[in-house]
Design a protein around this motif. Structure first.
Motif, short mmCIF file in Angstrom:
data_model
loop_
_atom_site.label_atom_id
_atom_site.label_comp_id
_atom_site.label_asym_id
_atom_site.label_seq_id
_atom_site.Cartn_x
_atom_site.Cartn_y
_atom_site.Cartn_z
N LYS A 51 -6.55 -31.55 0.70
CA LYS A 51 -6.75 -32.56 1.74
C LYS A 51 -5.44 -32.73 2.53
CE LYS A 51 -9.33 -36.90 2.00
NZ LYS A 51 -9.71 -38.09 1.24
N GLU A 60 -9.29 -27.14 -3.61
CA GLU A 60 -9.65 -28.01 -2.48
C GLU A 60 -8.40 -28.80 -2.08
OE1 GLU A 60 -14.22 -29.41 -2.95
OE2 GLU A 60 -12.91 -29.79 -4.66
N ASP A 95 -3.40 -28.44 7.36
CA ASP A 95 -3.90 -27.70 8.51
C ASP A 95 -4.29 -26.29 8.07
OD1 ASP A 95 -4.23 -27.56 11.48
OD2 ASP A 95 -2.86 -25.85 11.11
N GLU A 96 -5.40 -25.79 8.60
CA GLU A 96 -5.94 -24.52 8.16
C GLU A 96 -4.93 -23.38 8.26
OE1 GLU A 96 -9.65 -23.62 10.07
OE2 GLU A 96 -9.80 -21.67 9.09
N LEU A 100 -10.08 -28.83 2.92
CA LEU A 100 -10.01 -27.38 3.03
C LEU A 100 -10.39 -26.74 1.72
CD1 LEU A 100 -6.69 -26.58 4.91
CD2 LEU A 100 -8.99 -25.87 5.59
N TYR A 153 -12.87 -24.93 6.24
CA TYR A 153 -13.19 -26.34 6.05
C TYR A 153 -14.53 -26.48 5.35
CZ TYR A 153 -9.31 -28.18 8.72
OH TYR A 153 -8.05 -28.53 9.13
N GLU A 154 -14.47 -27.10 4.21
CA GLU A 154 -15.72 -27.29 3.47
C GLU A 154 -16.46 -28.52 4.01
OE1 GLU A 154 -16.83 -26.77 -1.16
OE2 GLU A 154 -15.44 -28.36 -0.65
N SER A 155 -15.68 -29.58 4.17
CA SER A 155 -16.24 -30.77 4.82
C SER A 155 -15.11 -31.41 5.63
CB SER A 155 -16.78 -31.75 3.77
OG SER A 155 -15.76 -32.06 2.85
N GLU A 156 -15.39 -32.53 6.29
CA GLU A 156 -14.42 -33.18 7.14
C GLU A 156 -13.11 -33.45 6.41
OE1 GLU A 156 -15.23 -33.70 10.39
OE2 GLU A 156 -13.12 -34.26 10.69
#
Lengths: 239, 307
Positions: free
Chosen positions: B230, B228, B233-234, B258, B252-255
């Motif tokens: 933080k 995971e 950018d993807e 990644l 994106y798992e959540s806001e």
């Protein structure tokens, strides 16, 4: 050889007898059998004024046709339905040992059912003459009848896991073998001869008359063996 | 100790056990693992002589079970699935009966077995009134009373509560030190917890036969990681990782966080860490996925055979 095939069926027989005797079913079966057989005997004794067991032996096959299936219905059916047959057949027994064990248990229980009738014999001997031939023949016949009906019950019980089906079908089969005798008069020729030969009624009557013939004994033994053998085939096919 | 040669069982057109051959040496615990309907119970029933095979041989300690079933049954103890014991008997009477079946005299062995199986407190109770766990123990006592060389247990911990499962497992482990134990299960953790060797069967055939320790090693599916990240950018992450990873999956798992799933021939954890450091990403988690028995099992049995 014999020891290898039949082993020690006594262990199984002992368990079956004690497990039945300690169950409520035993008391229902034994007391209702005593009630009906007593009714038959005392009806004959008081109403017909006859101090003999003749009437008792006449109706005995009917009673046994109903009551022996009640003793045998659970012997294998319960094992099939609970699955305990798997534990039984993976124990160090041969299949014959299991069948003979259960058969002996049924035979012992049915004899236990008949034994109280010796009281009637005492009643008869107090008030009249006991015909030893008829009495001995009758009891011997009753013994063989118990053996045959037990074998029938074991066979039916071996091929169904429902005790109700086992009970009803066994009663039907026992009735059939006895009933055939009464149907003889409507059936012509050779068929009648065959039916007479397989009828338990015909062979039992001879016993009850006090005639102990080796042909009768042979009939009962071979028929019992036939049904026990069928039970073995039934179990082999089913497992 | 146990040898199965081309063992086959057919029910009409259905083949429950299909040309199965295996050999189990003396001592140790072997697990027979497979989805429901794989043929575990059928195999065990043939080993214990409950029914004969359609083809093939079962040889126990050099004796062909078809020729001398009683001799084989004397040295095996068998606990069928759901432990079908006579409900109308008292526990003590039942054990006494089983002892007499095995021509065991005296009460010493009954006492030993009952305390080993934790039955001492319920000896005077009717079996039908016992809980499932205790019934299972009575079945186990049935299988153990004659101190058999071979113990065959069909789903021994089926339907027990977690505490009972641990107790029974410990008992089986204890027995497995001296005797040959074959147990079946469809619970994977059970095999990991108690078996030395595992045989996976599927549709009546052997899909794998390994030592439990070797199994995970052998079926390791490369090095898969999940991470995971933080503050990244993807597309940046994707491009950066492509340099050293075989396959990359980024989403994106959540806001703001990644999720990365990647795999490679070699261990890529270090490279990923360095990559994150140079790019100024924050690594929230980094995990190497172990190939568990669950995954092996799923691969081998196709995952769809839950019939």
């Amino acid at each position: 050889m014999l020891k290898q095939m039949f082993g020690n069926p006594f262990i199984i027989a002992k368990r079956e007898v004690s497990s039945f005797v300690f169950s409520p079913v035993a008391y229902i079966v034994f007391t209702s059998f005593m009630f009906f057989s007593g009714a038959v005997f005392f009806y004959n004794y008081f109403m017909n004024g006859e101090a003999s067991l003749r009437g008792y032996f006449e109706l005995l096959p009917w009673l046994l046709s109903v009551f022996i299936p009640a003793l045998t219905m659970r012997l294998f059916s319960e094992e099939w339905s609970t699955g305990s047959i798997e534990m039984l057949l993976t124990s160090p027994f041969t299949l014959w040992e299991v069948i003979i064990g259960k058969f002996s248990a049924a035979l012992v229980l049915s004899i236990m059912m008949i034994v109280p009738s010796l009281l009637y014999l005492i009643t008869v001997s107090l008030t009249g003459e006991v015909d030893l031939g008829v009495t001995f023949g009758g009891y011997l016949g009753a013994f063989f009848l118990c053996a045959l009906y037990s074998a029938v019950g074991i066979f039916i019980s071996a091929i169904t896991s429902s005790q109700v089906i086992s009970l009803i079908v066994s009663i039907a089969v026992c009735f059939f073998f006895y009933f055939v005798f009464f149907a003889l008069q409507f059936i012509p020729g050779k068929t009648a001869d065959i039916l007479q030969f397989i009828s338990t009624g015909y062979h039992f009557r001879n016993f009850a008359k006090g005639i102990v013939d080796s042909r009768e004994i042979l009939y009962f033994i071979s028929m019992s063996v036939l049904f026990l053998f069928s039970a073995k085939i039934g179990i082999d096919k089913r497992r | 100790m146990i040898e199965l040669i081309n063992l086959t069982k057919r029910y009409g057109n259905f083949t429950a056990v299909d040309d199965l051959s295996l050999s189990i040496g003396s001592g140790g615990i072997t697990g027979l693992l497979g989805p429901n309907g794989a043929g575990k119970t059928t195999t065990m029933r043939m080993i214990t002589g409950y029914f004969p095979p359609s083809a093939g041989k079962v040889i126990i300690d050099g004796i062909n079970i078809s020729f001398d079933p009683v001799a084989v049954k004397k040295m095996t103890g068998y606990l069928p699935e759901s432990a079908p014991v006579y409900g109308d008997m008292l526990v003590y009477d039942y054990l006494k009966y089983i002892a007499s079946v095995h021509s065991i005299k005296g009460s010493e062995r009954i006492d030993d077995t009952s305390s080993m199986c934790g039955l001492s407190t319920v000896m005077g109770k009717k079996i039908s009134n016992l809980s499932k766990g205790y019934k299972q123990r009575v079945g186990l006592a049935h299988a153990l009373i004659h101190d058999p060389e071979i113990l065959i247990l069909d789903e021994p911990t089926n339907g027990l509560d977690p505490n009972q499962i641990i107790e029974i497992r410990n008992l089986i482990k204890e027995i497995g030190k001296k005797k040959t134990v074959l147990l079946s299960t469809h619970i994977l953790s059970e095999v990991e917890a108690s078996c030395d060797r595992v045989i996976i069967i599927n549709k009546g055939k052997i899909a794998a036969d390994e030592k439990t320790a070797d199994l995970s090693a052998k079926f390791k599916a490369g090095n898969s990681i999940s991470a995971e990240i933080k503050y990244a950018d993807e597309s940046n992450v994707k491009n950066a990782l492509k340099a050293f990873c075989g396959s990359v999956e980024v989403f994106y798992e959540s806001e703001g966080i990644l999720k990365v799933n990647a795999s490679s021939e070699r261990d890529i954890r270090e490279a990923l860490f360095n990559c994150a450091k140079t790019n100024g990403w924050v690594l929230l988690s980094l995990e190497k996925e172990k190939n568990t028995l669950e995954n092996i099992f799923k691969d081998l049995t196709g995952g769809s055979n839950n019939a």
